[in-house]
Scaffold this active site. Structure first.
Site, PDB file in Angstrom:
ATOM      1  N   PRO A   2       0.834  -1.203   0.000  1.00  0.00           N
ATOM      2  CA  PRO A   2       0.000   0.000   0.000  1.00  0.00           C
ATOM      3  C   PRO A   2       0.871   1.256   0.000  1.00  0.00           C
ATOM      4  CG  PRO A   2      -0.783  -1.581   1.613  1.00  0.00           C
ATOM      5  CD  PRO A   2       0.543  -2.080   1.133  1.00  0.00           C
ATOM      6  N   GLU A   3       0.520   2.211  -0.850  1.00  0.00           N
ATOM      7  CA  GLU A   3       1.246   3.469  -0.930  1.00  0.00           C
ATOM      8  C   GLU A   3       0.399   4.564  -0.286  1.00  0.00           C
ATOM      9  OE1 GLU A   3       2.834   4.031  -4.922  1.00  0.00           O
ATOM     10  OE2 GLU A   3       2.936   1.864  -5.215  1.00  0.00           O
TER      11      GLU A   3
END
Length: 277
Positions: A2-3
């Site tokens: 996840p960014e």
């Protein structure tokens, strides 16, 4: 992994689900996730009776604030939070459970077990690793164009590797670096020092625009990402290059190429992102 947009979406979702809840107890089934304090019992004992007062984000890190503590959580590759009733079956990949007094639970699930948790006294979290050395937030005023220029001028690496460096700028990973570079029409192998002032201005705006739009769309669902309510992000429908190897460029129709840059799979348009000297 996840960014920034995915972590921000998780943060916003969890705020609606657990804000104000009081922790009755904590169960840890995979102690290696707890990095600070060194003794897991100190971690679990400290959080008993604490109330979730706020949830922050620093780059790709979630920060859970209680009465006394700041819990810094990194999801890494596969980490995921869900909120369940206490009588719901526990998945075998659930490694930490925060039991609330209202008989609901915040469960941390991580197939690869790469995630980490650090517990600090509130106020100390930004003075120690893992948060101490992080760069500015691209969606906040601390992201300054002049400082960005100075950092790029000092880096003898390709621009993709520099943008992935969390000490330069936080929150960008493989997806959004590829997308921002495409929007800016910059080849991922260009040396950071070679970028002109106009190119840096365009890249600066492209990073902000790409991340802002991704946050609005709830992030990108790639592989296993869903938010804390089990909902998929929708920004993957807007991807121009990431995950589109061999497809036609949406701008010019040229076939998109996938290569490896800085050890990371990288998709770009050889026409729109021409490699210059």
């Amino acid at each position: 992994m996840p960014e920034l947009p995915e972590v921000e979406t998780i943060r916003r979702t969890l705020l609606h689900l657990i804000l104000g809840k009081k922790i009755q107890s904590v169960s840890v089934f995979w102690p290696k996730i707890i990095k600070l304090p060194l003794e897991v019992e100190q971690f679990t004992d400290a959080l008993i009776g604490q109330t979730i007062e706020d949830i922050g984000r620093r780059g790709k890190f979630l920060v859970f604030y209680t009465d006394v503590y700041a819990l810094v959580s990194h999801l890494r590759m596969e980490g995921r939070y869900t909120v369940e009733q206490s009588d719901e079956p526990v998945d075998k990949h659930t490694h930490v459970i925060f039991h609330f007094t209202d008989r609901t639970e915040l469960r941390y699930r991580d197939v690869r077990k790469f995630g980490t948790m650090h517990l600090f006294r509130k106020g100390d979290e930004f003075h120690s690793l893992p948060l101490a050395q992080l760069g500015p937030e691209p969606l906040e005023d601390t992201f300054d164009i002049n400082e960005f220029k100075r950092k790029l001028a000092s880096k003898k690496r390709n621009i993709k590797s520099v943008l992935l460096d969390q000490t330069v700028l936080v929150g960008l990973g493989n997806i959004y670096v590829d997308e921002a570079l495409f929007k800016a029409r910059i080849h991922p192998e260009r040396m950071a020092q070679s970028l002109s002032d106009p190119e840096i201005h365009v890249l600066f705006e492209s990073i902000v625009e790409t991340l802002s739009e991704a946050v609005k769309k709830g992030g990108s669902t790639v592989r296993t990402y869903v938010n804390s309510q089990g909902e998929m992000g929708m920004f993957q429908l807007e991807h121009n290059v990431y995950g589109r190897k061999g497809e036609d460029c949406k701008v010019c129709g040229t076939e998109l190429i996938k290569t490896v840059v800085g050890g990371r799979g990288t998709v770009f348009c050889p026409n729109c992102q021409n490699l210059k000297a």
